[in-house]
Design a protein around this motif. Structure first.
Motif, short mmCIF file in Angstrom:
data_model
loop_
_atom_site.label_atom_id
_atom_site.label_comp_id
_atom_site.label_asym_id
_atom_site.label_seq_id
_atom_site.Cartn_x
_atom_site.Cartn_y
_atom_site.Cartn_z
N SER A 174 0.84 -1.20 0.00
CA SER A 174 0.00 0.00 0.00
C SER A 174 0.87 1.24 0.00
CB SER A 174 -0.89 0.03 1.23
OG SER A 174 -1.76 -1.07 1.20
N ASP A 183 -5.99 -0.53 -4.56
CA ASP A 183 -5.43 -1.07 -3.32
C ASP A 183 -6.38 -2.10 -2.74
OD1 ASP A 183 -4.01 -1.65 -1.10
OD2 ASP A 183 -4.04 0.36 -0.24
N GLU A 184 -6.07 -3.35 -2.93
CA GLU A 184 -6.89 -4.47 -2.46
C GLU A 184 -8.38 -4.19 -2.61
OE1 GLU A 184 -5.66 -6.66 0.74
OE2 GLU A 184 -3.67 -5.78 0.93
#
Ligand code: ATP
Ligand code: MG
Lengths: 358, 276
Positions: free
Chosen positions: A43, A158-159
């Motif tokens: 991240s 991000d995820e």
């Protein structure tokens, strides 16, 4: 059109070097996945590219231009957050329109673009709703809609799927891949799920403690992991690692064998083991076999397998697919087919070299 | 999720809740009723609850003797003034603490709160002397200043907790979407923070309205708000219960009405985040 280049990028949080120094090239139109265990800095790296976090050293180049000191708004990138980060006080329409409004576009044009995005993402009937009245999958789509309307030069994810249930995750995975094929825009995607990485990526960047362990296509990483970490991280179920005498006989400190590269037999084979847990997935069966002197080995077989807990089974690794690692964990040449004959061989009931009992 | 509670239990709790509520409310009701009695009826024993000669005489006399509207205006000025001034300082402060904390943020917050642990009388003398030297005694400006300072820790704390509830992701999303700092504040942060700011305002107005220690000690007549107005009726010349009640009723009425109209907002603000 967007190439992203990281040149010796470092990031410190106080004394802690979260990213000690990364060089990376992301080509135009590529789908690049950052993968690694929790806390490895995925991240952080993405946020550095986005501009949400300042770099501590090095340079970030977009299309060859140094953007290291530009604020996020000036970099022309879109980001989809794990938490979706929708604006709770705005409708779906308002959310998707927001970046266009910020760009000062006129209302008619905004409406046209929002409608077009909503259509692509199946959101047309929800445009008047507030995010809190949407399901997880719909929220995710709104977040993606908000990212695509302003036609960014690259997308950062991000995820984005980690808050969805398993079935929806598979769907959205396909949708995002499809979106990438349609738009052809550079995408950088962060996940800790190696299945997502394998299925979506053109190029995988495996991170560990802020360092790049290996960069390559999914199949490159699968076939030729550069080290123990990548070997263990890519592939599911995980690669089996064996050290000690068995590895030494092949001239390595550790050898690695993927579960799918192990032959199973009831009568004879290289290693004799006792079945512990067997997991039946329908299409596959994973057997966790306890082998004396070797440890627990996971083996994968197609279809149904009638062996049960406590029964004896023989395992034979495919000699072409055995990975060898040196004492520092780095991969050793696999060109020469390892001589499995060097390993003691078992047949049912008796150790090596004894006459077969059955 | 609805939990099943037996009827008897529910009855018992309802009765208990009403008893407590009435016990708390009774003094206010009694004050209200007394304000309509003659001074004689007010001290009669046994007291009569509703059957007395209702009169507006007390209100008339109170207004006659001390100008109610003058004091009310002072109360309005100092409570709204100190709230406004407080917000002006507290919003940026809470903002900075919530969105770009340093390792000392928690300490500063604790330090601010600790100033509320000291009894105000402990700093009365220095403040009184400063006010005397700066000619702030018995001025509205002085009261606004001191009440701002007194309530600032509470405003900062409240706003800080509200701002903390706003996910940083959303602000970052706005930044990614091309919003400048001004646009981020205007379009994203403020709409999300409004309930919190509103309830902070309201609470602070109420606190300032009812603040008695500083208002009594730093004023004489010119700047005296309603708290001083009430206090002037419990004077050494003897207690006039009915007039004191009338003064009290008049003093709490405005804030009660304000509170009544904004209670929905207040409750929403106070439970903001707890229920989501
Ligand atoms: N603002 C911060 N201050 C201090 N340390 C931080 C900060 N943000 C992240 N870190 C640290 O940096 C490291 C990397 O964090 P990061 O969020 O990039 O991990 P990640 O790979 O995304 O993990 P996950 O898969 O759990 O999301 C962690 O050890 C984390 O504790
Ligand atoms: Mg992360």
């Amino acid at each position: 059109m967007c190439t992203i280049r990281l040149e010796n990028v470092t990031k410190m949080f106080g004394e802690l070097a979260v990213i000690p120094g990364i060089d990376l090239q992301i080509n135009d139109g590529e789908f690049v996945v950052f993968v690694g265990p929790s806390g490895c800095g995925k991240s952080t790296l993405l946020r550095l590219i986005a501009g949400l976090e300042d770099i501590s050293g090095g340079a970030i180049l977009l299309n060859g231009e140094d953007v290291s000191s530009l604020p996020p708004a000036k970099r022309g990138l879109s980001m989809v957050f794990q938490s979706y980060a929708l604006y709770p006080h705005m409708t779906v329409h308002g959310n998707i329109a927001f970046p266009l409004k910020m760009a000062g576009m006129d209302k008619a044009e905004i409406d046209k673009k929002v409608m077009a995005a909503a259509k692509v993402l199946n959101l047309t009937e929800y445009l008047k709703r507030k995010p809190r009245n949407l399901s997880g999958g719909q929220r995710q789509r709104v977040a993606i809609g908000r990212a695509i309307v302003r036609e960014p030069s690259a997308f950062l994810f991000d995820e984005p799927l980690s808050n969805l249930d398993a079935a929806l995750r598979v769907n959205m995975r396909l949708e995002i891949t499809e979106l990438h094929q349609q738009l052809g825009t550079t995408m950088v995607y962060v996940t800790h799920d190696q299945v997502e990485a394998m299925t979506m990526a053109d190029k995988i960047v495996v991170l560990n403690r802020g360092n790049v362990e290996q960069v390559g296509s999914p199949m490159d990483l699968y076939r030729d992991p550069a080290n123990l970490f990548v070997a263990g991280f890519i592939g599911s179920p995980r690669m089996n690692f064996v050290d000690g005498g068995n590895a030494a006989r092949l001239g390595a400190t550790t050898i690695g064998i993927r579960p799918e590269h192990i032959g199973l037999d009831r009568e004879k084979g290289l290693w004799r083991g006792v079945i512990g847990v067997s997991e039946h997935l329908g299409s596959d069966t994973f057997l966790h076999v306890h082998v004396e002197d070797v440890g627990t080995i996971t083996a994968r077989t197609g279809g149904e397998w009638t062996l049960r807990h406590g029964e004896t089974v023989f395992l034979t690794p495919d000699p072409d697919k055995v990975h060898r690692f040196d004492e520092s964990g780095r991969s050793m040449a696999r060109a020469i087919t390892p001589d499995l004959g060097a390993l003691p061989r078992h047949v049912n009931g008796a150790p090596a070299s004894g006459a077969p009992l059955q | 999720m609805a939990r099943t509670v037996s009827t008897r239990r529910r009855l018992a709790f309802t009765a208990l809740a009403w008893t407590i509520a009435l016990a708390l409310f009774f003094p206010i009701l009694w004050t209200f009723l007394t304000s309509f009695k003659s001074e004689g009826a007010a001290i009669a024993n046994p007291p009569s609850f509703l059957f007395f000669d209702w009169t507006l005489e007390n209100y008339h006399e109170v207004q006659e003797r001390s100008n109610y509207f003058h004091h009310m205006w002072n109360s309005v000025v100092i409570s709204f003034g100190s709230t406004f001034l407080g917000l002006l300082i507290a919003v940026p402060a809470a903002w900075a603490m919530a969105f770009s904390p340093t390792k000392n943020t928690k300490n500063i917050l604790m330090w601010m709160l600790s100033t509320k642990m000291l009894p105000p009388v402990g700093v009365l003398v220095p403040i009184y002397l400063l006010f005397r030297d700066w000619a702030l005694l018995d001025t509205l400006a002085g009261l606004v200043l001191v009440l701002t300072m007194v309530n600032l820790p509470i405003i900062v704390w409240m706003l800080y907790t509200y701002f903390k509830e706003i996910p940083g992701d959303i602000l970052e999303a706005a930044r990614m979407d091309g919003a400048s700092l001004g646009q981020e504040i205007l379009y994203v942060l403020t709409p999300m923070a409004v309930p919190g700011i509103a309830s902070t305002c309201l609470l602070n107005v109420i606190l300032a309205w009812n603040e008695a220690f500083w208002t009594l000690n730093l004023t004489a007549a010119k700047a005296a708000p309603l708290t001083a107005f009430i206090a002037s009726y419990s004077s050494p010349e003897g207690l006039f219960w009915a007039k004191l009640s009338a003064a009290s009723t008049m003093a709490i009425a405005p804030i009660l009405i304000l509170g009544w109209f904004s209670q929905r907002q207040l409750v929403r603000g106070l439970t903001f985040g707890a229920v989501k």
